[in-house]
Design a protein around this motif. Structure first.
Motif, PDB file in Angstrom:
ATOM      1  N   GLU A 223     -14.768   8.961  20.623  1.00 47.91           N
ATOM      2  CA  GLU A 223     -13.660   9.691  20.002  1.00 47.91           C
ATOM      3  C   GLU A 223     -12.958  10.508  21.067  1.00 47.91           C
ATOM      4  O   GLU A 223     -13.604  11.231  21.825  1.00 47.91           O
ATOM      5  CB  GLU A 223     -14.215  10.592  18.905  1.00 47.91           C
ATOM      6  CG  GLU A 223     -13.211  11.441  18.169  1.00 47.91           C
ATOM      7  CD  GLU A 223     -13.890  12.315  17.129  1.00 47.91           C
ATOM      8  OE1 GLU A 223     -13.765  13.562  17.206  1.00 47.91           O
ATOM      9  OE2 GLU A 223     -14.567  11.764  16.243  1.00 47.91           O
TER      10      GLU A 223
ATOM     11  N   GLN B 198     -13.115  16.355  26.180  1.00 51.98           N
ATOM     12  CA  GLN B 198     -12.267  15.841  25.112  1.00 51.98           C
ATOM     13  C   GLN B 198     -12.728  14.488  24.583  1.00 51.98           C
ATOM     14  O   GLN B 198     -12.094  13.913  23.715  1.00 51.98           O
ATOM     15  CB  GLN B 198     -10.818  15.738  25.597  1.00 51.98           C
ATOM     16  CG  GLN B 198     -10.128  17.096  25.713  1.00 51.98           C
ATOM     17  CD  GLN B 198      -8.683  16.966  26.144  1.00 51.98           C
ATOM     18  OE1 GLN B 198      -8.388  16.412  27.197  1.00 51.98           O
ATOM     19  NE2 GLN B 198      -7.776  17.475  25.344  1.00 51.98           N
TER      20      GLN B 198
ATOM     21  N   SER C  94     -10.087  13.359  21.739  1.00 54.26           N
ATOM     22  CA  SER C  94      -9.159  14.368  21.232  1.00 54.26           C
ATOM     23  C   SER C  94      -7.972  14.498  22.179  1.00 54.26           C
ATOM     24  O   SER C  94      -8.106  14.322  23.394  1.00 54.26           O
ATOM     25  CB  SER C  94      -9.858  15.721  21.092  1.00 54.26           C
ATOM     26  OG  SER C  94     -10.893  15.654  20.129  1.00 54.26           O
TER      27      SER C  94
ATOM     28  N   TYR D   8      -6.877  12.992  16.997  1.00 51.84           N
ATOM     29  CA  TYR D   8      -7.781  12.225  17.852  1.00 51.84           C
ATOM     30  C   TYR D   8      -7.691  10.736  17.536  1.00 51.84           C
ATOM     31  O   TYR D   8      -7.236  10.323  16.471  1.00 51.84           O
ATOM     32  CB  TYR D   8      -9.219  12.715  17.724  1.00 51.84           C
ATOM     33  CG  TYR D   8      -9.852  12.508  16.361  1.00 51.84           C
ATOM     34  CD1 TYR D   8     -10.503  11.308  16.029  1.00 51.84           C
ATOM     35  CD2 TYR D   8      -9.823  13.511  15.402  1.00 51.84           C
ATOM     36  CE1 TYR D   8     -11.092  11.116  14.792  1.00 51.84           C
ATOM     37  CE2 TYR D   8     -10.413  13.329  14.158  1.00 51.84           C
ATOM     38  CZ  TYR D   8     -11.052  12.140  13.860  1.00 51.84           C
ATOM     39  OH  TYR D   8     -11.627  11.952  12.627  1.00 51.84           O
TER      40      TYR D   8
END
Length: 225
Positions: free
Chosen positions: A107, A67, A109, A118
């Motif tokens: 990043e 993620q 999510s 996100y």
């Protein structure tokens, strides 16, 4: 009524059960198709709150790890600009503005579904330069035109919130909003066309620039399966 509820539940389950996303691929490449941004202030520009629309002005590469994605991005913009300087009736600035940045960051999510909100955080370098002319707003026989060269170079810190929609496992669209914390070294060089007079000023300053929307398309490559 039962059919409506059943249909809504089926749609929700379909979206939630969509497991393939960018996390299933080693890396992704994205293109920013449209952005609306605040540019750094030029000289004593009065309309600094205006937003500039940009098209196909950026790209990013992501290295995916579940993620979390580590990303490298760049943006470039160059166009003619006209603005009021110092006050609405004082001077008009006309010329060319060039603005670009390079950033690295991550990043995160919040889920694995087809629709993924996100959070992102980037750190990098930003450069902004204006070259052009300053002229009096009220043109008279005593009006004086001046050459202007103003540049800003420095650190940019960018937190972002965004949303990705996975159309296919290898393709998604995204949109995000962010805020640039820009710390720069600024140099202003104002001179008369005939070379008689010249003024050079330097500053170090913070700016906070809001970028309401940036949207684009992302391609995912090299499946982990």
């Amino acid at each position: 009524m039962k059919k409506v509820l059943l249909s809504a539940a089926s749609l929700f389950l379909t979206l939630s059960s969509f497991s393939q996303s960018s996390a299933d691929y080693n890396y992704s490449i994205g293109i920013r198709g449209f952005s609306m941004m605040q540019l750094p202030k030029i000289l004593n520009q009065t309309n600094t709150q205006d937003y500039t629309k940009m098209y196909a002005n950026g790209a990013l590469v992501k290295f995916n790890d579940n993620q979390i994605s580590y990303r490298i991005s760049g943006n470039y913009y160059r166009d003619n600009i006209e603005f009021k300087n110092t006050c609405e009736s004082c001077q008009i600035g006309k010329g060319k503005v060039t603005d670009y940045s390079f950033k690295i960051g991550f990043e995160k999510s919040f889920n694995y579904s087809r629709i993924q909100p996100y959070f992102a955080f980037d750190l990098g370098y930003r450069s902004n330069r204006f070259t052009g002319m300053l002229s009096d707003s009220n043109t008279t026989s005593n009006s004086v035109n001046q050459n202007a060269d103003a540049s800003k170079n420095g650190l940019v810190i960018t937190p972002s919130f965004g949303l990705k929609v996975n159309i296919l496992s290898t393709l998604c669209i995204f949109a995000e909003s962010n805020l640039d914390f820009n710390y720069s070294y600024e140099k202003q060089d104002i001179s008369d066309p005939n070379g008689v007079g010249r003024t050079v000023n330097t500053y170090r300053k913070w700016e906070f620039l809001l970028n309401p929307v940036s949207a684009g398309i992302q391609f995912n490559f090299n499946s982990k399966n």
